[in-house]
Design a protein around this motif. Structure first.
Motif: not given
Length: 267
Positions: A93-112
């Motif tokens: 989850a940490d790697e996927a969330a980081a990749r999403a943010q690197e590509r212009g996405g945002t994290a609303a909650v977590g990873p937790i």
């Protein structure tokens, strides 16, 4: 714990997000009133309910003993919109969330951490919300896929651009065992996992549209025996009908969350 029943007797395999990575593996609904939400979906989809291990603010929907969806009474607590959200299986989850943010996405909650796994709630670069899940799957993937959701569909601004984003975040089209296949069919991007269609992406949504139903979003399609009966039950129990046909209807529950019911004949 989930087991692969196709394996020899006495030999079991724990089913984790790594075994079907990139595929949708769960759907969850944020709610302001769990009891009212239970009553609505019990009437419309025939779901039964049990408490979740995460606490009183969470419930699990069941179909023939198989967990099919979760309800979380956190819309007010986390200032989140009431909505259905698909969760995709990921090895990390940490790697996927980081990749999403690197590509212009945002994290609303977590990873937790949510034992037995780890989760995050994200948004793609066009604002469509989705979740990721790492760890032991909440339900056996094959049973879950056949028990309730037909598939999920992303209504977005540009299907090709979205497919690139999700492909890079979720490792679609990789050659590693357990991954998903992506193809362009009939004007849509189609995602397959283990040969089955599990998601579709279509262009046409408008990012700045005042109507949230035509802004980029993931739509959950639930398979049902009788679409007309679901429509009637939704109206009786405080929901509304956004569109309907003989084999499919787009509904809104009493709390405002949108979803689709699709005839099993159309699967």
């Amino acid at each position: 714990m989930n087991h692969d029943t196709s394996r020899p007797r006495g030999v079991t395999r724990i089913v984790t997000s790594a075994s079907v990575f990139g595929a949708p593996c769960w759907v969850s609904l944020t709610s302001r009133d769990v009891d009212a939400t239970e009553n609505f979906y019990g009437a419309v989809l025939g779901w039964e309910w049990r408490s979740a291990k995460l606490g009183d603010r969470f419930r699990m929907a069941m179909v023939d003993g198989t967990p099919v969806a979760g309800i979380a009474a956190v819309a007010d607590m986390w200032q989140m919109a009431v909505a259905w959200t698909p969760y995709f299986a990921v090895p990390s989850a940490d790697e996927a969330a980081a990749r999403a943010q690197e590509r212009g996405g945002t994290a609303a909650v977590g990873p937790i951490s949510f034992p037995p796994g780890r989760a995050a709630l994200l948004a793609d670069r066009d604002g469509a919300t989705f979740g990721i899940w790492e760890g032991m799957l909440i339900a056996d993937w094959e049973k879950w896929r056949h028990a309730a959701p037909t598939f999920i569909r992303l209504h977005t601004r540009d299907a090709f651009d979205a497919a690139i984003f999700y492909g890079e975040v979720l490792d679609w089209a990789t050659k590693r065992p357990g991954g998903c296949e992506v193809q362009y069919e009939g004007g849509e991007v189609v995602l397959r996992s283990q040969g089955a269609i599990v998601a579709r992406i279509e262009s046409g949504a408008l990012g700045a549209a005042p109507d949230p139903t035509i802004r980029p979003h993931w739509q959950i399609h639930f398979a049902v025996e009788d679409v007309a009966a679901c429509v009637r039950a939704a109206e009786v129990h405080g929901g509304s009908v956004l569109s309907k046909g003989s084999d499919e209807a787009v509904l809104r529950d009493a709390d405002g969350a949108q979803f689709t019911v699709t005839s099993r004949r159309e699967r």
